[in-house]
Structure formats: structure tokens, C-alpha cells
Design a protein around this motif. Structure first.
Motif, PDB file in Angstrom:
ATOM      1  N   LEU A  43       0.837  -1.203   0.000  1.00 38.71           N
ATOM      2  CA  LEU A  43       0.000   0.000   0.000  1.00 38.71           C
ATOM      3  C   LEU A  43       0.871   1.252   0.000  1.00 38.71           C
ATOM      4  O   LEU A  43       0.620   2.205  -0.746  1.00 38.71           O
ATOM      5  CB  LEU A  43      -0.922   0.008   1.227  1.00 38.71           C
ATOM      6  N   LEU A  44       1.899   1.263   0.832  1.00 41.48           N
ATOM      7  CA  LEU A  44       2.788   2.419   0.906  1.00 41.48           C
ATOM      8  C   LEU A  44       3.587   2.583  -0.382  1.00 41.48           C
ATOM      9  O   LEU A  44       3.805   3.705  -0.852  1.00 41.48           O
ATOM     10  CB  LEU A  44       3.733   2.275   2.099  1.00 41.48           C
ATOM     11  N   ALA A  45       4.024   1.467  -0.942  1.00 44.83           N
ATOM     12  CA  ALA A  45       4.797   1.535  -2.184  1.00 44.83           C
ATOM     13  C   ALA A  45       3.943   2.044  -3.341  1.00 44.83           C
ATOM     14  O   ALA A  45       4.426   2.775  -4.212  1.00 44.83           O
ATOM     15  CB  ALA A  45       5.366   0.161  -2.517  1.00 44.83           C
ATOM     16  N   ASP A  46       2.661   1.685  -3.351  1.00 44.85           N
ATOM     17  CA  ASP A  46       1.773   2.075  -4.450  1.00 44.85           C
ATOM     18  C   ASP A  46       1.324   3.531  -4.341  1.00 44.85           C
ATOM     19  O   ASP A  46       1.346   4.277  -5.317  1.00 44.85           O
ATOM     20  CB  ASP A  46       0.541   1.172  -4.492  1.00 44.85           C
ATOM     21  N   ASP A  47       0.871   3.923  -3.146  1.00 49.51           N
ATOM     22  CA  ASP A  47       0.218   5.223  -2.994  1.00 49.51           C
ATOM     23  C   ASP A  47       0.913   6.164  -2.012  1.00 49.51           C
ATOM     24  O   ASP A  47       0.521   7.326  -1.898  1.00 49.51           O
ATOM     25  CB  ASP A  47      -1.242   5.030  -2.526  1.00 49.51           C
ATOM     26  N   GLY A  48       1.879   5.661  -1.272  1.00 50.70           N
ATOM     27  CA  GLY A  48       2.543   6.498  -0.281  1.00 50.70           C
ATOM     28  C   GLY A  48       1.748   6.673   0.996  1.00 50.70           C
ATOM     29  O   GLY A  48       2.196   7.350   1.926  1.00 50.70           O
ATOM     30  N   MET A  49       0.558   6.072   1.074  1.00 49.12           N
ATOM     31  CA  MET A  49      -0.285   6.198   2.261  1.00 49.12           C
ATOM     32  C   MET A  49      -0.824   4.819   2.650  1.00 49.12           C
ATOM     33  O   MET A  49      -0.952   3.926   1.813  1.00 49.12           O
ATOM     34  CB  MET A  49      -1.450   7.160   2.022  1.00 49.12           C
ATOM     35  N   ASN A  50      -1.184   4.678   3.929  1.00 50.17           N
ATOM     36  CA  ASN A  50      -1.560   3.375   4.470  1.00 50.17           C
ATOM     37  C   ASN A  50      -2.843   3.487   5.298  1.00 50.17           C
ATOM     38  O   ASN A  50      -2.803   3.849   6.472  1.00 50.17           O
ATOM     39  CB  ASN A  50      -0.410   2.843   5.336  1.00 50.17           C
ATOM     40  N   PRO A  51      -4.005   3.186   4.712  1.00 48.90           N
ATOM     41  CA  PRO A  51      -5.267   3.250   5.468  1.00 48.90           C
ATOM     42  C   PRO A  51      -5.427   2.111   6.471  1.00 48.90           C
ATOM     43  O   PRO A  51      -6.287   2.183   7.356  1.00 48.90           O
ATOM     44  CB  PRO A  51      -6.334   3.165   4.367  1.00 48.90           C
ATOM     45  N   PHE A  52      -4.623   1.076   6.342  1.00 51.69           N
ATOM     46  CA  PHE A  52      -4.745  -0.096   7.212  1.00 51.69           C
ATOM     47  C   PHE A  52      -4.309   0.223   8.647  1.00 51.69           C
ATOM     48  O   PHE A  52      -4.832  -0.322   9.612  1.00 51.69           O
ATOM     49  CB  PHE A  52      -3.894  -1.232   6.643  1.00 51.69           C
ATOM     50  N   ASN A  53      -3.330   1.117   8.792  1.00 54.16           N
ATOM     51  CA  ASN A  53      -2.751   1.401  10.100  1.00 54.16           C
ATOM     52  C   ASN A  53      -3.784   1.902  11.097  1.00 54.16           C
ATOM     53  O   ASN A  53      -3.809   1.469  12.256  1.00 54.16           O
ATOM     54  CB  ASN A  53      -1.617   2.424   9.950  1.00 54.16           C
ATOM     55  N   ALA A  54      -4.625   2.826  10.668  1.00 56.18           N
ATOM     56  CA  ALA A  54      -5.616   3.396  11.589  1.00 56.18           C
ATOM     57  C   ALA A  54      -6.610   2.343  12.063  1.00 56.18           C
ATOM     58  O   ALA A  54      -7.068   2.382  13.209  1.00 56.18           O
ATOM     59  CB  ALA A  54      -6.356   4.548  10.909  1.00 56.18           C
ATOM     60  N   LEU A  55      -6.933   1.386  11.197  1.00 60.12           N
ATOM     61  CA  LEU A  55      -7.913   0.361  11.550  1.00 60.12           C
ATOM     62  C   LEU A  55      -7.359  -0.606  12.592  1.00 60.12           C
ATOM     63  O   LEU A  55      -8.050  -0.980  13.542  1.00 60.12           O
ATOM     64  CB  LEU A  55      -8.354  -0.400  10.294  1.00 60.12           C
ATOM     65  N   ILE A  56      -6.102  -1.016  12.413  1.00 56.88           N
ATOM     66  CA  ILE A  56      -5.531  -1.943  13.392  1.00 56.88           C
ATOM     67  C   ILE A  56      -5.166  -1.212  14.687  1.00 56.88           C
ATOM     68  O   ILE A  56      -5.182  -1.800  15.766  1.00 56.88           O
ATOM     69  CB  ILE A  56      -4.305  -2.685  12.826  1.00 56.88           C
ATOM     70  N   THR A  57      -4.865   0.092  14.574  1.00 59.15           N
ATOM     71  CA  THR A  57      -4.613   0.890  15.768  1.00 59.15           C
ATOM     72  C   THR A  57      -5.825   0.877  16.683  1.00 59.15           C
ATOM     73  O   THR A  57      -5.703   0.785  17.913  1.00 59.15           O
ATOM     74  CB  THR A  57      -4.254   2.339  15.385  1.00 59.15           C
ATOM     75  N   ALA A  58      -7.016   0.947  16.088  1.00 58.49           N
ATOM     76  CA  ALA A  58      -8.241   0.928  16.878  1.00 58.49           C
ATOM     77  C   ALA A  58      -8.352  -0.358  17.683  1.00 58.49           C
ATOM     78  O   ALA A  58      -8.703  -0.339  18.871  1.00 58.49           O
ATOM     79  CB  ALA A  58      -9.453   1.088  15.957  1.00 58.49           C
ATOM     80  N   GLY A  59      -8.048  -1.484  17.044  1.00 60.20           N
ATOM     81  CA  GLY A  59      -8.101  -2.765  17.752  1.00 60.20           C
ATOM     82  C   GLY A  59      -7.101  -2.842  18.881  1.00 60.20           C
ATOM     83  O   GLY A  59      -7.371  -3.405  19.953  1.00 60.20           O
ATOM     84  N   ILE A  60      -5.913  -2.277  18.673  1.00 60.67           N
ATOM     85  CA  ILE A  60      -4.862  -2.310  19.700  1.00 60.67           C
ATOM     86  C   ILE A  60      -5.213  -1.408  20.872  1.00 60.67           C
ATOM     87  O   ILE A  60      -5.081  -1.791  22.038  1.00 60.67           O
ATOM     88  CB  ILE A  60      -3.518  -1.905  19.062  1.00 60.67           C
ATOM     89  N   ALA A  61      -5.680  -0.182  20.579  1.00 56.28           N
ATOM     90  CA  ALA A  61      -6.072   0.744  21.642  1.00 56.28           C
ATOM     91  C   ALA A  61      -7.206   0.170  22.481  1.00 56.28           C
ATOM     92  O   ALA A  61      -7.253   0.345  23.709  1.00 56.28           O
ATOM     93  CB  ALA A  61      -6.490   2.085  21.033  1.00 56.28           C
ATOM     94  N   ALA A  62      -8.115  -0.539  21.825  1.00 54.55           N
ATOM     95  CA  ALA A  62      -9.246  -1.123  22.543  1.00 54.55           C
ATOM     96  C   ALA A  62      -8.798  -2.199  23.531  1.00 54.55           C
ATOM     97  O   ALA A  62      -9.345  -2.301  24.639  1.00 54.55           O
ATOM     98  CB  ALA A  62     -10.245  -1.708  21.541  1.00 54.55           C
ATOM     99  N   GLN A  63      -7.806  -3.003  23.150  1.00 49.18           N
ATOM    100  CA  GLN A  63      -7.285  -4.006  24.095  1.00 49.18           C
ATOM    101  C   GLN A  63      -6.703  -3.316  25.330  1.00 49.18           C
ATOM    102  O   GLN A  63      -6.866  -3.786  26.462  1.00 49.18           O
ATOM    103  CB  GLN A  63      -6.230  -4.868  23.416  1.00 49.18           C
ATOM    104  N   GLY A  64      -6.016  -2.194  25.119  1.00 52.86           N
ATOM    105  CA  GLY A  64      -5.489  -1.433  26.244  1.00 52.86           C
ATOM    106  C   GLY A  64      -6.592  -0.858  27.101  1.00 52.86           C
ATOM    107  O   GLY A  64      -6.499  -0.840  28.343  1.00 52.86           O
TER     108      GLY A  64
END
Length: 471
Positions: A328-349
Motif C-alpha cells: 500500500l505504501l509503495a503504491d500510494d505512499g499512504m496506508n489506510p490499514f494502520n488506523a484500523l488496526i490501531t483501533a483494535g490495539i487501543a481497545a485491548q489497552g
């Protein structure tokens, strides 16, 4: 202190079935990794009740006991002093490769290849975020200047920081593949560099219609593979196997000359004419499927990824997502996946924090508080295995919180400038503009807050302590 650690080590040895049930022991930054002969002899409740243990679980042939940074080193020393056979992490890794089904072995291999190159991609993402920050009109106005006043040399300097890793990504992937599959890493580097040789038509220029591919034999399009992952991975895998095969057959006196020569000659020909065209198409199809999921309407991608990512983490196959994020980063320079998995990680905390504040057990508080902090720094294993999954409901509430945060992030198409860091450290990937940074903060607050409230109201009570012990 040493006597206390010695007592903890002895209790853990007893809990895993004694020295006779231990094949070897090693450790990483936070976990003691014990190879056991018979996992049925492990007393899980006894192990988890030991002082300083923040969680324990069996995965792919290893019984992994979470102690935390620093503590694990001291417990390991006492383990060895008590007679446990030690081994290096590489030796354990070789043994672990034999464990699990074929799919798990393949995913572990992906992890072995991509994890070592992630730090430079993290740095690149941070450079992208910082470049976006320092070139913002509002920021520059504070220093009495504007974007138009930035020199070409300064912008070129920032491009060197942000573009180099992805411009030569195939070299990184081929190097790591050769290393993992037993070839000579330096040959892998050269093979990868050949794939992005500036004499070949640039892949990005061809994609934008600014250049035409070279046509071999009248029908095989040949281009550079800037930003490609899968062709370099396959070339690295086959190249390492070819090199090992040649070394067994070339005379020792000629090995130094012929083996690298033949490996590079055969592999670059095959990579440009066969592997590249075929696996570029496969890579495009995989990314089209990934993009389809990420672009599902009404925030559905956030519900799915944010809600289920930590379930996949438990299975240990989450390293497959490294491939998607890198591409994703190589193609577009941006990564929409990061914010989605961040939500799952923050929720576990958030769920672990609710348990820490609600329980009256001093031992559980001492475990849950640092576990929640670890999750807020992007590492969820202590929170998942030490707290949330042990009592089940907090884990379920955290999944709901992750889905809620992911839903919000997907609605606003939130994108990161990099990968591999999340929650608090991950904010550095969103400083490229004020709006994404605020949306990122809100995403984390929603995920954390939802998981915290649900866990507090419905997900945990001290009655569960006795229920778990009884089970």
C-alpha cells in the motif's frame, strides 16, 4: 532480589512439568521462550499465578511466559542456573519452523522475511509525516516563511529521506529472502538492485503513462520493479535455492567465481522475463482484493479490520498484513490499514485498563496496569494473554471497541504515512496535517473508551477470578 527471581524460576520450572519436560529455553525482549517436550504437563493456572508473570501461552511449540523488559533477563539467568538447557533464539526458531501446519509455517516465513526490513520502513513513514508537518503553510507561517520559499535543495533532501527505501524495496526484500532461505544475502541485494536498475523503464513512470515498457521477444513487457514486493520475494526464494544447488555441484576451486555468476545470470533473466510479469499480475490481483475490502462503504472495512485484527494476532498469522501495508505504501505512499488496526490495539489497552481499575486484586492490578500501558505503546500480547483473553469478556468488549474505532477511521478515510507503529507512537504517522492527526486521536479515544466502558459495565467482575481458578 536474586533469591526472589530464583524462587520464581523454580516455580515456573515446576509449573511446566519440571526440568525433564524442558528441551531448551531462550528469551526475547519481554518473554521467556520454553521449548517443552509435552505441553499436556503444563499447569497453566499455576504458571499464571507466579509472581511477576504477566501472561503465559503456548504457541507453535513454545511456551511463552511474559515477564517484561529487564525482568525476563534475570529470570532467564536463574532458569539456566537451575539446570534448564539453554539455546539461542535462532536454534529455537529452527525447531519452531517444524511446528504447526503448513499455513502457519508459511506465515512465519513471511514474518522472518519482512520483520527485519520494517524498521527502515517505519523511519521512512516518520520522515514522510515530518515532511508533511514542516511544509504545512500554518507551520511555516510561525517562522515567517511559506511553502513557496522552500528551496529546491531542501525539497530534494526530503525526497532522499522519504523515497529511497521504497525506490529500492526489491533489494531489501531479495536480501532478506536470501538470508532466510540460506543463500548469500549480498547476492540477494545485487539481484534486487538489478530489478530496479535505472536503465530499465521506471515502474511508476510506466504506470502513469510517461514511459513505455521494453518488449522482449515481441510480447514480454519488461519494466523496473520499483515498489514491488512479490516478484522480489519469489526471485529471492528461487535465487537462494538455486545458489545452494549450484554450490553442491560446482567444484570448490570455481565456486567463488561460477556460483554467484550463474545465480545472478539465471535469476535476473528469469526475474525480468518470467517471474516479474507473472507475479506482478498476482500482486496486482491481491492488492485489488485488499483495496476492495478497505474501500467498502459505510465504514464496513473499519468494522471488519478493527474488530477482528486482534483475533488474528492470537493465531500468530498477522505478519501476512506486513505484505499488504508495505505494498500500500509503495503504491500510494499512504496506508489506510494502520488506523484500523490501531483501533483494535487501543481497545485491548482500554479493556485491560478497566480491569485494572475495577478489580480489588492487587496481583491483577499489578498485571493489568502495565499491560494496558504496553498496549497504548502498540504491544498487546501482555494485555491479551495476561488479562483480557484470560477472562474472555474483556477481550470480547475490546473487539467491539476496536470495531467502533475502526468504523470511525474508515468513515473518514484516515490514512497513515507509514506502518508498524500504533496508538501513542503511531500519532507520528499522522502529523503531516492537522485534520488527520485529530481524526487519529478521536479514533483512539472511541476505541479505548468503548472498550473501557463496556468492560467496566459488562465485561469484568472479581467473581471471574475465582471462576477462572476453578476452571
Amino acid at each position: 532480589m536474586s533469591e526472589e527471581n530464583k524462587q520464581i524460576a523454580q516455580e515456573l520450572i515446576d509449573a511446566v512439568g519440571g526440568l525433564e519436560n524442558i528441551s531448551s529455553v531462550a528469551h526475547c525482549a519481554t518473554r521467556l521462550r520454553i521449548m517443552v517436550k509435552d505441553k499436556e504437563k503444563i499447569d497453566q493456572n499455576r504458571a499464571e499465578d507466579i509472581d511477576k508473570v504477566k501472561g503465559a501461552y503456548y504457541n507453535a511449540g513454545q511456551y511463552q511466559v511474559i515477564f517484561g523488559t529487564g525482568t525476563v533477563n534475570r529470570i532467564y539467568e536463574q532458569f539456566i542456573a537451575l539446570g534448564a538447557p539453554e539455546s539461542t533464539k535462532s536454534e529455537q526458531k529452527e525447531e519452531t519452523k517444524k511446528q504447526g501446519n503448513k499455513f502457519q509455517q508459511i506465515i512465519r516465513t513471511f514474518g522472518d522475511i519482512f520483520v527485519p526490513i520494517i524498521p527502515v520502513l517505519v523511519a521512512t513513514g516518520l520522515f514522510m509525516g515530518l515532511r508533511g508537518l514542516v511544509t504545512q503553510e500554518e507551520i511555516l507561517a510561525l517562522f515567517g516563511t511559506s511553502p513557496d520559499a522552500l528551496s529546491d535543495n531542501f525539497m530534494l533532501y526530503t525526497q532522499v529521506l522519504t523515497d529511497t527505501a521504497f525506490a529500492f524495496l526489491p533489494a531489501l526484500v531479495a536480501w532478506s529472502a536470501f538470508r532466510v532461505f540460506g543463500g548469500s544475502p549480498v547476492i540477494g541485494i545485487v539481484l534486487g538492485l538489478m530489478l530496479v536498475n535505472p536503465e530499465l523503464p521506471n515502474a511508476y513512470a510506466v504506470g502513469e503513462g510517461e514511459a513505455d515498457p521494453l518488449m522482449f521477444l515481441g510480447f514480454i513487457p519488461v519494466v523496473g520493479y520499483q515498489g514491488s514486493v512479490l516478484p522480489a520475494f519469489i526471485a529471492g526464494f528461487l535465487g537462494a535455492k538455486l545458489e545452494k544447488w549450484l554450490r553442491q555441484r560446482v567444484a570448490e576451486s570455481l565456486d567463488l567465481i561460477l556460483t554467484p555468476f550463474l545465480t545472478l545470470l539465471i535469476m535476473i533473466t528469469g526475474a525480468l522475463l518470467v517471474i516479474g510479469p507473472i507475479f506482478s499480475a498476482v500482486e496486482a490481483a491481491i492488492m485489488a482484493g485488499t483495496t476492495f475490502v478497505l474501500q467498502l462503504p459505510f465504514g464496513l472495512s473499519g468494522l471488519l479490520v478493527g474488530g477482528l485484527h486482534q483475533v488474528i494476532v492470537i493465531t500468530g498469522v498477522h505478519h501476512i498484513f506486513n505484505l499488504f501495508e508495505i505494498q500500500l505504501l509503495a503504491d500510494d505512499g499512504m496506508n489506510p490499514f494502520n488506523a484500523l488496526i490501531t483501533a483494535g490495539i487501543a481497545a485491548q489497552g482500554g479493556a485491560a485498563l478497566a480491569v485494572a481499575l475495577k478489580t480489588r486484586s492487587k496481583k491483577l492490578k499489578a498485571l493489568a496496569f502495565p499491560s494496558s500501558i504496553s498496549a497504548f505503546l502498540g504491544i498487546t500480547e501482555p494485555a491479551i494473554f495476561g488479562v483480557n483473553l484470560r477472562y474472555i469478556k474483556p477481550f470480547a468488549m475490546a473487539l467491539i471497541g476496536g470495531a467502533a474505532g475502526g468504523f470511525f477511521a474508515a468513515l473518514f478515510n484516515l490514512e497513515a504515512s507509514g506502518m508498524a507503529i500504533t496508538v501513542i507512537p503511531g500519532s507520528l504517522l499522522y502529523v503531516y496535517d492537522f485534520v488527520p492527526l485529530m481524526l487519529y486521536v478521536i479514533t483512539n479515544v472511541i476505541a479505548l473508551g468503548t472498550a473501557f466502558v463496556l468492560t467496566w459495565m459488562f465485561g469484568f467482575s472479581d467473581k471471574m477470578l475465582e471462576e477462572v481458578k476453578t476452571e
